[in-house]
Every structure is written in C-alpha cells, then in structure tokens.
Scaffold this active site. Structure first.
Site, short mmCIF file in Angstrom:
data_model
loop_
_atom_site.label_atom_id
_atom_site.label_comp_id
_atom_site.label_asym_id
_atom_site.label_seq_id
_atom_site.Cartn_x
_atom_site.Cartn_y
_atom_site.Cartn_z
N LYS A 1 -84.06 -17.69 -10.97
CA LYS A 1 -84.57 -18.33 -9.75
C LYS A 1 -84.01 -19.75 -9.71
CE LYS A 1 -89.14 -19.90 -8.20
NZ LYS A 1 -90.27 -19.39 -7.43
N GLU B 1 -93.47 -10.17 -3.90
CA GLU B 1 -93.84 -11.03 -5.04
C GLU B 1 -95.20 -11.62 -4.73
OE1 GLU B 1 -91.05 -14.26 -5.70
OE2 GLU B 1 -92.60 -15.44 -6.69
C1 3PG Z 1 -91.68 -20.46 -4.73
O1 3PG Z 1 -92.52 -20.53 -5.63
O2 3PG Z 1 -90.75 -19.65 -4.75
C2 3PG Z 1 -91.75 -21.45 -3.62
O3 3PG Z 1 -92.94 -22.15 -3.62
C3 3PG Z 1 -91.45 -20.88 -2.28
O4 3PG Z 1 -91.33 -21.92 -1.40
P1 3PG Z 1 -91.42 -21.73 0.16
O5 3PG Z 1 -92.86 -21.64 0.51
O6 3PG Z 1 -90.75 -22.97 0.71
O7 3PG Z 1 -90.69 -20.48 0.54
#
Ligand code: 3PG
Length: 213
Positions: free
Chosen positions: A133, A46
C-alpha cells in the site's frame, strides 16, 4: 517467504483495479453494499477497523461468499487475529506492523503494509512482500512519487490510497506499477443510504466503466 504476486488474490485485484475501503456504522447497509458491488462486478471489500462493527461486518460478508472480504486499518496483532477468525482473506495496514505481517505470512494470507518511503518499501521487501500500500498517496507525492520509487523498486507493485478520488484515480491506474487503487471514494455508507443505493450504484458503474476505458 511469501511469493507475493503468485497469490491468486493479487491477480484478481489487478483485474478489478478498485479496492473499496468501507467503514461500518450500520450493519443494515451490508446487504445493499454487497448487492451494489456484485452488480458492478467489484468483488472486493476492505472493511476498516475504524468502528466496533468491523469484525461482525467481515463475518457477515464473508459468510455470504459473494465478495473477497478483507480487513483494513489493521494496526495490531489482535485485530489481525479477529479479522482472520471472522473470514477476512487479506489484510491492509496503514504502516509496517511486524507482528501483523508475520501472522499473515505464516497463514499465507496476503498482507498490504502501508509504505510511503524507500525505507518502508525496503522493509516490506525483506518480508518477501512485493505488493505494498502507498499511503497517504496524495501527501507523499502521489503518482510522481510512485514513478520515482518504481526506479529502484522496479519489481514492486503499489496500491495507492489516501486522497484518491473520481478525478484522479485513472491517472494512477494508467501506471503499470500500480496494481489498483483503494479508498473511500469507491463506495460509502453515506451513499448507500441515499436513494436506496441508486447513487452508490451509479457512482460505481461509472468508475468501473472508466477502468475498462
Ligand atoms: C486508507 O486507510 O486507505 C485511507 O484512509 C483512505 O483514504 P481516503 O478516505 O482518502 O480514500
């Protein structure tokens, strides 16, 4: 209406269980990124719209054809358009963005809207979306919240992100309502730049081994 879970991409994600969230500041790292992901059979990435290089990175990774490339942090219709034009096969948003959802559904492109509350999940379901999500997972109650939400939303699958890390990711993955976990802990540019990607490779190998029990 999108018969969400029927789309092959969801089945593939349910198998891999790890969705690396990646922010690009250096296009020169993309070859190593692809190499490490392919080597560990994590064929998902992603690419976050958090830098000006997101579209170009999506394009380069998509052309190569080794990975299922998606766009993350998609907050506007313009970003969704650029993402798909450059070859993104799925879209992740931090919230429910109606025009992004409509655009993706019209093109049969899986879209993961960010949700955190029953109201958000209900709205997503009204679009025919049953894989969402859950963000930011750690702030909005983590696994405990997902367990509670899975009562009424028993037919929804969650992709928690935000605060997921090496220590807690397996607790999430052990829950049947969770399709996979996402985040920056899976692979990062910083790790790829260290010792020619050796640390990134070792980190990913360990994560994958743990998903396989
Ligand atoms: C996202 O947009 O999915 C999050 O910002 C991911 O967060 P993380 O950096 O704590 O994994």
């Amino acid at each position: 209406m999108l018969a969400n879970m029927d789309h092959e991409l969801y089945q593939q994600l349910a198998e891999v269980k790890l969705l690396p969230l990646y922010t690009v500041t250096d296009l020169d790292c993309l070859d190593k990124l692809e190499e490490v992901l392919v080597k560990n059979d994590v064929r998902f990435i992603e690419v976050a719209f958090r830098s000006d290089l997101a579209a170009e990175a999506i394009k380069r990774l998509a052309v190569s054809g080794e990975l299922i490339v998606g766009a993350g942090t998609v907050r506007t219709l313009a970003e969704a358009k650029v993402a798909l034009e450059n070859g993104a096969k799925f879209v992740v948003s931090p919230a429910i963005v109606p025009e992004v959802i409509d655009y993706c559904i019209e093109r049969d492109v899986p879209v993961f809207p960010g949700t955190a509350t029953p109201g958000d999940i209900q709205r997503a379901m009204e679009y025919g979306i049953n894989v969402v999500k859950f963000f930011p997972a750690d702030i909005y109650g983590g696994l405990k919240a997902i367990k509670a939400l899975s009562g009424p939303f028993y037919d929804v699958k969650f992709l928690p992100t935000g605060g997921i890390n090496q220590e807690n990711f397996m607790e999430y993955l052990e829950n049947d309502h969770i399709i996979g976990v996402g985040g920056s802990f899976i692979i990062s540019e910083a790790l790829l730049k260290k010792d020619d990607g050796k640390s990134a490779d070792e980190n990913l190998r360990e994560l994958v081994a743990r998903t396989k029990g």
